[in-house]
Each structure stands twice: as structure tokens, then as C-alpha cells.
Design a protein around this motif. Structure first.
Motif, PDB file in Angstrom:
ATOM      1  N   LEU A  73       0.749  -1.228   0.037  1.00 38.50           N
ATOM      2  CA  LEU A  73       0.052  -0.106  -0.063  1.00 38.50           C
ATOM      3  C   LEU A  73       0.779   1.123   0.028  1.00 38.50           C
ATOM      4  O   LEU A  73       0.560   2.245  -0.648  1.00 38.50           O
ATOM      5  N   LEU A  74       1.961   1.158   0.674  1.00 34.56           N
ATOM      6  CA  LEU A  74       2.970   2.305   0.808  1.00 34.56           C
ATOM      7  C   LEU A  74       3.502   2.742  -0.569  1.00 34.56           C
ATOM      8  O   LEU A  74       3.344   3.982  -0.896  1.00 34.56           O
ATOM      9  N   ASP A  75       3.855   1.592  -1.403  1.00 27.43           N
ATOM     10  CA  ASP A  75       4.459   1.940  -2.434  1.00 27.43           C
ATOM     11  C   ASP A  75       3.236   2.398  -3.467  1.00 27.43           C
ATOM     12  O   ASP A  75       3.565   3.253  -4.336  1.00 27.43           O
ATOM     13  N   ALA A  86       3.265   9.733   3.568  1.00 31.09           N
ATOM     14  CA  ALA A  86       3.745   8.637   4.308  1.00 31.09           C
ATOM     15  C   ALA A  86       4.974   8.282   3.898  1.00 31.09           C
ATOM     16  O   ALA A  86       5.181   8.201   2.955  1.00 31.09           O
ATOM     17  N   LYS A  87       5.998   7.996   4.823  1.00 27.01           N
ATOM     18  CA  LYS A  87       7.480   7.906   4.640  1.00 27.01           C
ATOM     19  C   LYS A  87       7.814   6.306   4.510  1.00 27.01           C
ATOM     20  O   LYS A  87       7.276   5.535   5.272  1.00 27.01           O
ATOM     21  N   ARG A  88       8.836   6.013   3.773  1.00 28.73           N
ATOM     22  CA  ARG A  88       9.414   4.621   3.736  1.00 28.73           C
ATOM     23  C   ARG A  88      10.812   4.831   4.604  1.00 28.73           C
ATOM     24  O   ARG A  88      11.625   5.169   3.829  1.00 28.73           O
ATOM     25  N   ALA A 107      -2.480   1.779  10.558  1.00 28.79           N
ATOM     26  CA  ALA A 107      -1.727   0.525  10.025  1.00 28.79           C
ATOM     27  C   ALA A 107      -0.518   1.055   9.563  1.00 28.79           C
ATOM     28  O   ALA A 107      -0.437   2.166   8.992  1.00 28.79           O
ATOM     29  N   ASN A 108       0.491   0.158   9.310  1.00 28.17           N
ATOM     30  CA  ASN A 108       1.758   0.641   8.611  1.00 28.17           C
ATOM     31  C   ASN A 108       1.440   0.225   7.273  1.00 28.17           C
ATOM     32  O   ASN A 108       1.428  -0.912   6.738  1.00 28.17           O
ATOM     33  N   ALA A 109       1.568   1.197   6.394  1.00 23.42           N
ATOM     34  CA  ALA A 109       1.196   0.606   4.966  1.00 23.42           C
ATOM     35  C   ALA A 109       2.387   0.218   4.233  1.00 23.42           C
ATOM     36  O   ALA A 109       2.121  -0.488   3.294  1.00 23.42           O
TER      37      ALA A 109
END
Ligand code: FES
Ligand code: FES
Lengths: 200, 752
Positions: A73-75, A86-88, A107-109
Motif C-alpha cells: 500500500l505504501l508504494d 507517508a514515509k518509507r 496501519a503500517n502501509a
């Protein structure tokens, strides 16, 4: 949407895939290459390996994109959807820099597969403020200087906003509730204070 | 030159000094200056961007056509690359550029052997997995004490142990003479671990070419050094390169010049004609992006029964991996009669160290402050009393009082006397740093006819609040509210600024900012005077208005009288702003810690820390408290949690991620009383001192001393883990029993 589904981590997905492959006696390489060779079960939708459509609500708007099943989801947020709030920072669920809300829960994306939010509602830090008006937690972060480099801040703000919403802003709840959000600069004392100010 | 009398020092301890102020320079701020914007607690200017996610960091750059780069890294600490085959990787559709580094030997786990750039991160991941490398594993040594052994594998050259310049200081003979006069001489060994920077934003950059001009977005704490090193590596002139660092997610000393990956990104971008993104992953961050060296410090210190410190002798060994610079700051701070230190770098097969927030200091001060407490214990003196007796710094003397009061030092009980399994203890330690205002930073100030004020400097805000401090200084000088000043930072096309190292940034950038604003102010007032037909000297600027003898007008209206579109001045920090005689020679700080130790589990909880920190004139108390909190928390993290663990057998790092490399989190945050301590030292025209690093110097020492006070046993090795606490308690118990046994035996003898 079921909580169970959200709890499936990437690691479990990988474990599951390996397990299934072993059970079927199909070498992993063959599975990856030949889609047509993979068996199918009635009533189960097979996803990927190529781009697969995904629809969900993002900060209140309906979006549809295509992602490969392994896309987190984060990417998906930071890439095709262009939301880089939101950061990676660790990419494995250890730091909370990628914290978002999925159907109202944090949640942690980076540990959620993008396809797992199909049909759900995702809120990112960009969706927290409305127009020019900051969320009270954001206001308080500014006033209390609850940040230094600011890299943890978007994730921190999302976690804090949830805690404030639940009224969990006593020291103990904050410590517990923010234990998944790392701040290397050490802004915690001001973050705690900001949460308490936002509550008022 | 004009003569000025300044009041320097701090409240309750000040003195007057006469100074000569050069023409075209504003007189230095001192205790009497009535500042309206500077020195006030303004929230940082970019906070809004950061809390909304709108702030664009390097890792957030998304340029059209951007490609992604990554490296294949050796899993072995020492190996020969027998075969390196990129052919399968290069055949993968979407792989666009590659480089192979078939160096004969890799010398640390994590060293790159090849790098690739691809259409997407997913193609990149697949391609990296297709690179074939055959390694012939060679003998390695990754631990400092192993590398000291006679038969240890040689890491580079013949000897693993090296002594650099300045690593032997003082006089051994004089120290031995001092020891000979002492009542107590103690020899102890203290150890500290390797710590990794663990910046939340990884290292890396995004490179884009337009013709022969290169633009690089970089996560760096030194835009100009980055530009210089990158240009040199690419064989182009620095003038062809623009480095942009709008926001950066932490550096702590690990992000100065351009690194191999940045050079690769620039080359890949040039070869493919597309922008290239290269950010390290978390594992690489731990392995290749720097660390704080460890140390083994053998200390022999001596003291007279009345508390006079006599000799301090230290031999220290530490590893900076393949790099250098493992020295420690020990002895220091206190007025010993004689000191001698002999320090060595020990080469190991591990990633090189880099500067880390207050290099050499926390590790040295941990041992130094431990030794002081052990001496105090030996002569039966209160540890704070021992420090007061031997500390030559007037500011720290005052800070001891402030801190002792805030922590409640009078509650401190004799070491080991806390009853029950949960034991409380108090500890104290001191900090020092240099007044690092460095000449050479240039700041441009421009006032537009529309009333706009723009301040520009090309260096970066590492997270300390440089942008805000700049705006405060300029607003103060122009008599404007903070919001009227716009600041542009982080573009190398703007005037030069130093890297954020040595805590130089605020003290070095503030004086030229003030002088640039001062010059603009003079010119604005001259223009207004000409328009109004009065003397410029009769005009003043305050509260957003120009005040004259008869009339006043708003700042915007005054700017409207400018004969040109704008006026502009650039000032460079130099002798005219930063070489006045200084009230103190060093930045001072003290910290007090209270801990609770579970004597059954061995766990340590820091309950409270009081940090009294000399800031020079406080630039912004809100931001200063953030810096102090951050220094303290990193110090606690160093004291109790962090440790890079290299496996002696494989040479690889066992905890190269954020789950197993434990850094302090919300659960471990104690109550912190951060006290920015204002001192007008008069050295520069703005009076700000270095603040980024000093607050992390004494924390580990204070915590360790508090632990010893709680349990009556000393852990001389960082991090202070439960295992070490239990071992220290058991050891102390054994010693006590043995000596009780002795006493009993003696008694028995007497009876019979
Ligand atoms: S990036 Fe997702 S938890 Fe660290
Ligand atoms: S503000 Fe830098 S990591 Fe939190």
C-alpha cells in the motif's frame, strides 16, 4: 471489511505462497512464469502476477489504479498515487513512518499489500486536514514544536490523531500507543504535550 | 570603529566589557539587549509543511521518467570476488544501466559489488536478485579485541592498530608523579559499543541532467560539500551542479559529501537520459552509511583525600571499521593536575565510521564521569561536590546549582542503600563543546519595493530550525514580525554556507544574516530619509514601522519609496562579526539523571533527566528545548539500548534493521526538564552558541552513574543491558561476601 484480512502481513503472504507451492509440488519459478499453469479454485479470484485493478476510497475520493500483487500500500500511495506524505523508512513494519488509517484504524502501509485495501477507505496525512484548516493534532504539533527533521511526523501525526480521537492522551496511553512510531530526533516530549493540547 | 560597552555573562554573574565595533556592523547583542523576535519561542517556519505531509524530502522526489537504482552488496566481511556475472540481470526487460565493481577483495559486509538502475523498483529488485557473484571467503576480524590479537588477520597493511596524529597527548611522567602524591589511585576499564546513526530518512539522492547541467536532490547535511565531492567524482566543475536539500530527515553527522551511490545515480542518469533515484535501504543504512566507533578505555585516575583531582591517564582502543577516528574525549573537562592519553584506531572488516553527533565525546565522557564517581566513592565524597571542586568553568558551576535543585540531589542516598528490588539512583555528568562560530557563511538579504523580505543561504536545515532562526534574526534587525520574512535555504545557487557539523550552523549563519539585514536597513532608511527630506539617523525601524521625528509610516509604505525594484545586501561572516573577545572559552552543560533499576530483572528505567545547557544567547527557547530533548534521548538510547552486533563467525551484522537494532521509543521516554541556559558570551554579534551536539555528550555518563548509585555496583560497559546489570550485582555480592568472610575469620582468630 474484516480485520483478519488486514492482519495478513507480507511475511505471512510469502510464507503462504511458499507453502502452497510446496503442497502443489510446483517449482516456484514455474509458478511465477506460467500464469496459465497455475490451478484455480471455484469462487477464488486469482490475482496477478501482472498489473491488477484495485479500487478503494483514498482520502474520501474513489480511486482505481492497477498494481502488481506484490505492491505494498505504501508504494502504491507514494508511487502511482503521488502521495508522499507517508514515509518509507524501514519498509518492514518497525518504525511507523508510513502510518495511515485503513477503515479508521491505524496501519503500517509498508506491511499491507495494496490489493488488500480493495473496497476499503484509506486516509493518509494529506487527507487529515481539510482545506486550509489543520487537524487539531497538526495545530498542536506546530505550536509545541513536536518535530525536528520531520521525517517521522506524518506517521506520528496519524497515530496521535487516533489516540486523541479515543481520548487516550494520558502519559501511559501515549507511551503505549506511540510505541510503534520511532522518532530518531527525539521529539517525543513535545509530541506528548501536543497530543494533550489537541485533546483540550 | 565605534566604542560600545557590553554586559556579558549570565544572570547573577555578569561583567562589563568595552569593545570596538567596526563600521557597517551592528553592535553585538548582550544581556541588556531588549530583543523582540530573536530569542523568542516561535514555532518553526516549515512545521506546517511537515505536519501535513507537504514537505518534499529527497526520497519524495517523483520526476517524470525517473528510474530507480540499487546495489548488490557482499554478505561477507572479507572475500575475493571470483566471478561477477550481470548478464542475466541485464537481460531482464526494464534494466537500463549497470556497473560492476570487480575489486579483488571486499572488506566489509555490505560493500557494493555491482549496481543497477531499472524502470521501476520492482524490476530493480528482481534484477538485483539475478546478479551472480561467487565469493571466495577470506579470514576476517570484526571485533575490536579480536583485531588486537597477535595472530588476527591483517585488515589493511601489516598492522591493525594505528595511532593517528594528535592521539597521544600530555605527559606520562607528570601523570605518574601526580599519582605518586595521591591518596587514591584507581585503574578501571570502560567500554562503549558501536552505534549506527539510524537517520529515519535514508542516505541517497535523485539526479537529473539537462544538457551538461546536473541537478541533484540530496539528503545531505552539507549541500556545498556534497556538490564539490560529486562534481569531482564525475570530473565536472561544481558550477555545473546544483544541489537541492529543501528538507532532510536526519543526518547526525553521517551525511556530508556525496557517496558512491550518489555518484552512481548521476552516472546512470547521464547514461540513460532519465532522472535516477537512489536511496539506501535500511540494511545498507546500518552497514555502509557510518557509525560511532566503539572504545576500550583503560583509565588510571588519582585523587587526594580532600577531593583534588591529580592524575588522569587513559589508553584507548576503538574501531572505526576500515576508517579512522576512533579516539575518545578522555580525560577532559575537569582541572586535573596532569593528564596523559594514548589512543589507537583498530582496523576491522566493517563499514567505516563517520562523524556522529559530538564525535569522541559521549564515549569519553561516559568513562571520565564513571571514574570521577568511583574516585568520589573511594574518598567518601559526594560526587557533585567532587565536580564542583574541580570544575574550572564558571557557567557549569552555576549550572550545578540549577540542576541539583531541579532533580532534588539532596535526596541522593549512598550507593547501594536503596532497599527492595526496585532501586532508585541519581547521577550527574558534565558536557563541553567548542564555541563553533566559523567565518565564511554568506547570507543575502533582499527587500522589495513591495515590502517583501527574502533571506537566502544555500546550506541546509538538518532539523535544528536554521530557517526559523534566520528569519528571527532578520526580523529583529528590521523591526518586523517573523511572518514578514521569507527564508530560502538548501540550494547551492544561493550564497555559501557550511555543512552542519560541529554545531556550527546557527552560530555561523546568524551574524552574517544580521549584518546583511543591517545593511539593507541602513539603505532603506537612507532612501526614506531622501524621500522625506530628513536625516537617516533620525529614523528608526520597529514594530513594522519607520519612525521619524515628525511622522511615521508602515514598513510597506517605506519600501514603496525605494528608488529601485529592490535593495539587496550579502554579508559574509568574518572578523567584523565573530571575533570579539569571548566571555567563556567553551560551551558548558550539566545533566542529572534519576533511574529505577529492577534488581531482579536487571532492567533500567530512566525516570527523569534534568539538562541544563548553555546555548549562548538562546536563539529560540522552543527549538532549543527540542534540541536538548533530542540530545538527551539519543544519549539514553546509547546508554541503554543501541549496539551494532557483528557476528564474529560470519562477519555480518545480526541486527541491521529497526526491529533488532533497538533505538529508544515512546515507552522509554523519561520526564525531561530541559533548561536552556542563556549566556551572553559576546564573541559574535548575535551571541548564539553551538547547541546541536553538546546535549548528547553527558547523558550516558549521568545515566550510568545513576545506575551505579541505585545498585551499588558499576556497569562499565555500554549499553547497560539487564544481563550486565545482573552480572554487576552478582559480582558486587560476591565481593561483599568474600570481605565479610574475611572479617569473620579475623574475628574468630581474635576470639581464639
Ligand atoms: S516504513 Fe513502514 S513501518 Fe517503517
Ligand atoms: S523529527 Fe526526526 S525522526 Fe522524528
Amino acid at each position: 471489511m474484516s480485520e483478519e484480512r488486514l492482519r495478513v502481513s507480507r511475511r505471512e503472504v510469502l510464507k503462504g505462497a511458499a507453502g502452497a507451492a510446496a503442497w502443489l509440488g510446483v517449482p516456484a519459478a514455474a509458478r511465477a512464469e506460467g500464469e496459465e499453469r497455475a490451478p484455480s479454485w471455484p469462487g477464488i479470484r486469482r490475482l496477478g502476477p501482472g498489473p491488477t485493478p484495485l479500487s478503494f476510497r483514498l482520502n474520501g475520493e474513489a480511486v482505481t489504479i492497477e498494481v502488481t500483487p506484490r505492491t505494498t500500500l505504501l508504494d502504491a500511495l507514494r508511487g502511482p498515487l503521488g502521495l508522499t506524505g507517508a514515509k518509507r523508512a524501514c519498509d518492514r513494519g518497525a518504525c511507523g513512518a508510513c502510518t495511515v488509517w485503513i477503515d479508521g484504524r491505524t496501519a503500517n502501509a509498508c506491511t499491507v499489500l495494496a490489493l488488500d485495501v480493495d473496497g476499503l477507505a484509506v486516509t493518509t496525512v494529506e487527507g487529515l486536514s481539510s482545506g486550509n484548516a489543520l487537524h487539531p493534532v497538526q495545530e498542536a504539533f506546530v505550536a509545541q514544536d513536536a518535530l525536528m527533521c520531520g521525517f517521522c511526523t506524518p506517521g506520528m501525526v496519524m497515530s496521535c490523531a487516533k489516540l486523541v480521537e479515543r481520548g487516550a492522551v494520558d502519559e501511559e496511553s501515549l507511551r503505549e500507543g506511540l510505541s510503534g512510531n520511532l522518532c530518531r530526533c527525539g521529539a517525543y516530549p513535545h509530541i506528548f504535550r501536543a497530543c494533550q493540547e489537541a485533546q483540550r | 570603529m565605534s566604542q560600545r560597552t557590553l554586559e556579558l555573562g549570565f544572570s547573577g554573574h555578569s561583567e562589563e566589557r568595552r569593545v570596538e565595533v567596526p563600521p557597517d556592523a551592528p553592535p553585538p547583542w548582550d544581556l541588556r539587549s531588549d530583543l523582540k523576535v530573536a530569542g523568542k519561542p516561535h514555532p518553526r517556519l516549515e512545521a506546517r509543511l511537515k505536519v501535513t505531509g507537504a514537505a518534499r524530502y529527497t526520497a519524495d522526489q517523483r520526476l517524470p521518467g525517473m528510474i530507480f537504482a540499487g546495489a548488490v552488496r557482499s554478505p561477507h566481511a572479507h572475500a575475493r570476488v571470483r566471478r561477477l556475472d550481470l548478464s542475466r540481470a541485464k537481460k531482464l526487460p526494464g534494466v537500463l544501466y549497470s556497473e560492476a565493481y570487480p575489486q579483488r577483495e571486499v572488506r566489509y559486509a555490505g560493500q557494493a559489488v555491482a549496481a543497477l538502475a531499472a524502470e521501476s523498483e520492482q524490476v530493480l529488485d528482481d534484477a538485483l536478485a539475478l546478479v551472480e557473484v561467487d565469493y571466495e571467503v577470506l579470514p576476517h576480524v570484526v571485533r575490536t579485541e579480536d583485531a588486537l590479537a597477535e595472530d588476527a588477520p591483517a585488515v589493511a597493511g601489516r598492522r591493525n592498530v594505528r595511532q593517528g596524529r594528535g592521539m597521544r597527548r600530555g605527559s606520562l611522567r607528570r601523570v605518574e608523579e601526580a599519582h605518586a602524591r595521591a591518596d587514591v589511585v584507581l585503574t578501571r576499564e570502560y567500554r562503549t559499543q558501536v552505534q549506527t546513526h539510524t537517520c529515519l530518512e535514508p542516505h541517497g539522492s535523485v539526479a537529473r541532467w539537462e544538457g551538461d547541467r546536473l541537478t541533484v536532490w540530496a539528503s545531505t547535511q552539507a549541500t556545498f560539500a556534497f556538490r564539490q565531492t560529486l562534481a569531482r567524482a564525475l570530473g565536472i566543475s561544481a558550477a555545473q551542479v546544483e544541489v537541492i536539500t529543501e528538507h532532510m530527515g536526519g543526518g547526525f553527522g553521517s551525511k556530508f559529501g556525496a557517496d558512491a551511490w550518489d555518484v552512481f545515480a548521476a552516472r546512470a542518469a547521464r547514461a540513460t537520459g532519465r532522472p535516477c533515484f537512489f536511496m539506501l535501504d535500511r540494511r545498507a543504512e546500518h552497514l555502509v552509511a557510518g557509525n560511532r566507533p566503539d572504545s576500550i578505555q583503560r583509565c588510571t585516575f588519582s585523587v587526594r583525600r580532600d577531593g583534588k583531582l591529580l592524575g588522569a591517564q587513559v589508553t584507548s582502543h576503538g574501531t572505526a571499521g576500515l576508517g579512522r577516528g576512533a579516539g575518545v574525549l578522555n580525560p577532559a573537562i575537569y582541572a586535573f593536575e596532569a593528564t596523559y592519553s594514548d589512543q589507537y584506531d583498530v582496523l576491522t572488516h566493517a563499514g567505516s565510521a563517520r562523524a556522529f553527533r559530538a564525535p569522541r565525546h559521549p564515549q569519553g565522557v561516559f568513562a571520565l564521569e564513571g571514574m570521577l564517581d568511583e574516585l568520589a566513592e573511594a574518598i567518601g565524597m559526594d560526587p557533585l561536590e567532587l565536580r564542583r571542586k574541580n570544575d574550572p568553568h564558571p557557567v557549569r558551576q552555576a549550572q550545578y546549582d540549577v540542576g541539583a535543585e531541579a532533580i532534588g540531589w539532596s535526596r541522593r542516598k549512598p550507593s547501594g542503600s536503596s532497599p527492595g528490588p526496585l532501586k532508585r539512583g541519581l547521577g550527574v555528568a558534565a558536557a563541553r563543546w567548542a564555541h563553533n562560530a566559523r567565518p565564511g557563511t554568506a547570507v543575502r538579504c533582499r527587500i522589495g519595493r513591495d515590502g517583501s523580505v527574502l533571506v537566502a543561504n544555500g546550506s541546509q536545515d538538518i532539523g535544528t530550525g536554521t530557517r526559523t532562526i534566520l528569519a528571527q534574526i532578520v526580523a529583529e534587525e528590521l523591526g518586523l514580525p517573523l511572518a514578514a520574512v521569507e527564508v530560502r535555504l538548501g540550494r547551492t545557487r544561493d550564497p555559501y554556507g557550511h555543512g552542519s557539523g560541529g554545531s556550527v550552523t546557527a552560530p555561523s549563519i546568524a551574524p552574517p544574516a544580521r549584518r546583511a539585514a543591517y545593511a539593507c536597513r541602513q539603505r532603506l532608511l537612507a532612501a526614506v530619509a531622501a524621500a522625506l527630506g530628513c536625516e537617516a539617523e533620525s529614523l528608526s525601524l520597529r514594530e513594522g514601522r519607520v519612525h521619524g521625528a515628525e511622522r511615521e509610516l508602515s514598513f510597506a509604505a517605506a519600501c514603496g519609496l525605494l528608488p529601485t525594484e529592490s535593495i539587496e545586501a550579502t554579508a559574509t561572516g568574518g572578523p567584523e562579526d565573530m571575533s570579539y573577545p569571548s566571555f567563556t572559552r567553551e560551551v558548558a552543560g550539566v545533566q542529572f539523571a534519576e533511574v529505577e533499576v529492577d534488581a531482579e530483572l536487571g532492567t533500567v528505567r530512566v525516570v527523569k533527566v534534568v539538562a541544563v545547557q548553555d546555548c549562548g544567547l538562546v536563539a529560540n527557547p522552543l527549538l532549543a528545548r527540542s534540541q536538548i530533548n533530542g540530545g538527551v534521548l539519543q544519549g539514553i538510547s546509547y546508554a541503554l539500548h543501541e549496539e551494532r552486533i557483528l557476528d564474529a563467525r560470519t562477519g555480518d551484522m545480526l541486527n541491521a534493521n529497526l526491529l533488532d537494532y533497538k533505538i529508544l521509543g515512546a515507552r522509554e521516554v523519561p520526564e525531561i526538564v530541559a533548561i536552556p541556559f542563556s549566556v551572553a558570551n559576546g564573541r559574535t554579534s548575535t551571541g548564539m552558541s553551538s547547541l546541536g551536539e553538546p546535549p548528547t555528550v553527558p547523558t550516558a555518563g549521568a545515566v550510568a552513574n545513576a545506575v551505579a548509585n541505585a545498585i551499588g555496583a558499576r556497569v562499565r560497559s555500554l549499553p547497560i543491558t539487564p544481563e550486565k546489570v545482573l552480572a554487576a550485582i552478582a559480582e558486587a555480592e560476591r565481593t561483599r561476601r568474600a570481605s565479610d568472610g574475611e572479617k569473620k575469620k579475623k574475628k574468630k582468630k581474635r576470639i581464639f
